[in-house]
Design a protein around this motif. Structure first.
Motif, PDB file in Angstrom:
ATOM      1  N   UNK A 157       0.832  -1.203   0.000  1.00 33.40           N
ATOM      2  CA  UNK A 157       0.000   0.000   0.000  1.00 33.40           C
ATOM      3  C   UNK A 157       0.869   1.257   0.000  1.00 33.40           C
ATOM      4  N   UNK A 158       0.278   2.307  -0.545  1.00 34.84           N
ATOM      5  CA  UNK A 158       1.013   3.555  -0.720  1.00 34.84           C
ATOM      6  C   UNK A 158       0.106   4.715  -0.322  1.00 34.84           C
ATOM      7  N   UNK A 159       0.710   5.766   0.223  1.00 37.46           N
ATOM      8  CA  UNK A 159      -0.047   6.985   0.504  1.00 37.46           C
ATOM      9  C   UNK A 159       0.037   7.917  -0.710  1.00 37.46           C
ATOM     10  N   UNK A 160      -0.998   8.712  -0.870  1.00 41.39           N
ATOM     11  CA  UNK A 160      -0.988   9.659  -1.981  1.00 41.39           C
ATOM     12  C   UNK A 160       0.233  10.571  -1.899  1.00 41.39           C
ATOM     13  N   UNK A 161       0.604  10.972  -0.684  1.00 41.66           N
ATOM     14  CA  UNK A 161       1.753  11.869  -0.534  1.00 41.66           C
ATOM     15  C   UNK A 161       3.052  11.243  -1.032  1.00 41.66           C
ATOM     16  N   UNK A 162       3.085   9.909  -1.114  1.00 36.66           N
ATOM     17  CA  UNK A 162       4.288   9.238  -1.616  1.00 36.66           C
ATOM     18  C   UNK A 162       4.481   9.456  -3.117  1.00 36.66           C
ATOM     19  N   UNK A 163       3.450   9.993  -3.775  1.00 39.45           N
ATOM     20  CA  UNK A 163       3.549  10.259  -5.218  1.00 39.45           C
ATOM     21  C   UNK A 163       4.108  11.646  -5.506  1.00 39.45           C
ATOM     22  N   UNK A 164       4.401  12.391  -4.449  1.00 44.58           N
ATOM     23  CA  UNK A 164       4.866  13.776  -4.632  1.00 44.58           C
ATOM     24  C   UNK A 164       6.086  13.848  -5.566  1.00 44.58           C
ATOM     25  N   UNK A 165       6.996  12.919  -5.415  1.00 48.17           N
ATOM     26  CA  UNK A 165       8.235  12.963  -6.208  1.00 48.17           C
ATOM     27  C   UNK A 165       8.229  11.978  -7.376  1.00 48.17           C
ATOM     28  N   UNK A 166       7.056  11.413  -7.654  1.00 45.67           N
ATOM     29  CA  UNK A 166       6.959  10.460  -8.768  1.00 45.67           C
ATOM     30  C   UNK A 166       6.426  11.158 -10.027  1.00 45.67           C
ATOM     31  N   UNK A 167       7.075  10.960 -11.170  1.00 45.22           N
ATOM     32  CA  UNK A 167       6.520  11.516 -12.414  1.00 45.22           C
ATOM     33  C   UNK A 167       5.231  10.751 -12.778  1.00 45.22           C
ATOM     34  N   UNK A 168       4.197  11.489 -13.100  1.00 45.11           N
ATOM     35  CA  UNK A 168       2.901  10.874 -13.407  1.00 45.11           C
ATOM     36  C   UNK A 168       2.622  10.920 -14.905  1.00 45.11           C
ATOM     37  N   UNK A 169       2.054   9.846 -15.403  1.00 42.97           N
ATOM     38  CA  UNK A 169       1.509   9.821 -16.757  1.00 42.97           C
ATOM     39  C   UNK A 169       0.050  10.237 -16.634  1.00 42.97           C
ATOM     40  N   UNK A 170      -0.341  11.269 -17.363  1.00 47.34           N
ATOM     41  CA  UNK A 170      -1.663  11.871 -17.160  1.00 47.34           C
ATOM     42  C   UNK A 170      -2.596  11.651 -18.355  1.00 47.34           C
ATOM     43  N   UNK A 171      -3.845  11.432 -18.039  1.00 46.97           N
ATOM     44  CA  UNK A 171      -4.867  11.270 -19.067  1.00 46.97           C
ATOM     45  C   UNK A 171      -5.208  12.622 -19.696  1.00 46.97           C
ATOM     46  N   UNK A 172      -5.777  12.563 -20.875  1.00 45.32           N
ATOM     47  CA  UNK A 172      -6.146  13.793 -21.579  1.00 45.32           C
ATOM     48  C   UNK A 172      -7.348  14.462 -20.917  1.00 45.32           C
ATOM     49  N   UNK A 173      -7.602  15.684 -21.330  1.00 46.21           N
ATOM     50  CA  UNK A 173      -8.794  16.408 -20.894  1.00 46.21           C
ATOM     51  C   UNK A 173     -10.039  15.628 -21.328  1.00 46.21           C
ATOM     52  N   UNK A 174     -11.027  15.601 -20.437  1.00 45.02           N
ATOM     53  CA  UNK A 174     -12.261  14.865 -20.738  1.00 45.02           C
ATOM     54  C   UNK A 174     -12.339  13.542 -20.016  1.00 45.02           C
ATOM     55  N   UNK A 175     -11.196  13.055 -19.518  1.00 42.52           N
ATOM     56  CA  UNK A 175     -11.181  11.812 -18.744  1.00 42.52           C
ATOM     57  C   UNK A 175     -11.404  12.150 -17.265  1.00 42.52           C
ATOM     58  N   UNK A 176     -12.350  11.485 -16.640  1.00 43.01           N
ATOM     59  CA  UNK A 176     -12.581  11.714 -15.223  1.00 43.01           C
ATOM     60  C   UNK A 176     -11.370  11.292 -14.396  1.00 43.01           C
ATOM     61  N   UNK A 177     -10.569  10.353 -14.914  1.00 48.93           N
ATOM     62  CA  UNK A 177      -9.371   9.918 -14.197  1.00 48.93           C
ATOM     63  C   UNK A 177      -8.357  11.053 -14.062  1.00 48.93           C
ATOM     64  N   UNK A 178      -8.334  11.942 -15.003  1.00 47.23           N
ATOM     65  CA  UNK A 178      -7.449  13.109 -14.916  1.00 47.23           C
ATOM     66  C   UNK A 178      -7.868  13.968 -13.726  1.00 47.23           C
TER      67      UNK A 178
END
Length: 310
Positions: free
Chosen positions: A184-205
């Motif tokens: 398990x991971x905390x959201x704050x642990x993603x602070x220094x992780x590069x994220x791959x992001x979905x395009x505009x229009x995706x609720x996941x973004x």
């Protein structure tokens, strides 16, 4: 003139058998009633339709003109009735379903399989897209039904959206992530992780950005603007990590899944349609089968991982 369909049926029956009593038996009424309706039709038309000579029934000139026209009218009515009944009975028709990419590959296939087995001649059309795109298409009338993710602010007032499932997001990566404990991971642990992001229009973004900002940081994006398959491929290529539904990575051997510490990031799956449009029979049936599948999958513990009923 008030020519009626049943009068035309009686007229055609007499013209074919050339006998009033036999014609009455064919159409299921008494001979006096049939004779009365034929007489009423002749009165409305202003001309006799039959000549009765020594017990023989023949058509008059007016009857000869009317017979092919009456047969054509009755055939058209029969065709129209049959086609409407086929639509109502779901022997024909069309239904247009929208679904987000994760739902199009997980929830939609078994539901559509059930629908196709029950109604093999109904035209099924599926559109895949982000929830915002699907909402737009619903409001424009381009879809009958859509599986969407309910936004935190609520759905458009022009839609009726019924929540059916809740889904948890996981972190997709290729390598073990720093800070992970017991898977398990905390959201704050993603602070220094590069994220791959979905395009505009995706609720996941929106879900990813909201979760990071709620945890007090702005995410660093390595790639921005992908569709679901592209995002997963970028993750597999080691370009970064992504918050995705657990159901879409379960079948991808090259991706590592790390759960988020509760409460994590969860989203509500809803089935939506326009409020101001009466659903087609096919649309109502697809919705019924969808809810039936969700119920059955819940009671048999066959919902995808990370998905729970509401």
């Amino acid at each position: 003139m008030e020519m009626q369909l049943h009068q035309l049926r009686y007229f055609v029956a007499v013209a074919e058998v050339r006998h009033f009593t036999q014609a009455a038996d064919l159409v299921g009424i008494t001979q006096p009633s049939l004779s009365k309706q034929i007489h009423a039709l002749e009165t409305d038309l202003g001309a006799p339709l039959f000549e009765r000579v020594r017990g023989n029934i023949t058509l008059t000139a007016a009857g000869e003109v009317l017979l092919p026209l009456a047969k054509r009218i009755l055939a058209d009515v029969e065709t129209a009735t049959r086609e409407v009944q086929e639509l109502v009975g779901l022997r024909r028709g069309r239904v247009r379903l929208g679904a987000t990419p994760s739902l199009a590959t997980s929830l939609a296939p078994p539901v559509l399989r059930r629908f196709r087995d029950a109604h093999p001649t109904v035209d099924l059309r599926v559109e895949e897209g982000g929830s915002q795109d699907l909402v737009r298409d619903l409001l424009r009338g381009d879809l009958d039904l859509a599986l969407i993710i309910e936004p935190s602010a609520g759905t458009d007032p022009g839609l009726r959206a019924d929540p059916i499932l809740r889904e948890s997001l996981v972190v997709a990566s290729v390598d073990p992530l720093p800070g992970a404990r017991d898977g398990e991971l905390r959201i704050t642990d993603l602070r220094d992780q590069p994220l791959v992001m979905f395009r505009e229009g995706y609720d996941l973004r929106d879900a990813t950005l909201q979760a990071c900002r709620a945890a007090g940081f702005e995410p660093t994006l390595s790639v921005d603007g992908g569709e679901m398959d592209a995002v997963l491929s970028f993750v597999e290529a080691g370009l970064g990590v992504a918050l995705v539904p657990g159901i879409v990575v379960a079948r991808r051997a090259g991706i590592r899944v790390t759960r988020l510490v509760p409460p994590g990031v969860r989203r509500t799956i809803a089935v939506a349609r326009r409020r101001d449009v009466v659903p087609t029979h096919a649309g109502r049936e697809l919705r019924r089968i969808l809810l039936e599948y969700v119920h059955d999958a819940t009671t048999t513990d066959q919902l995808p991982a990370g998905v729970e009923p509401l």
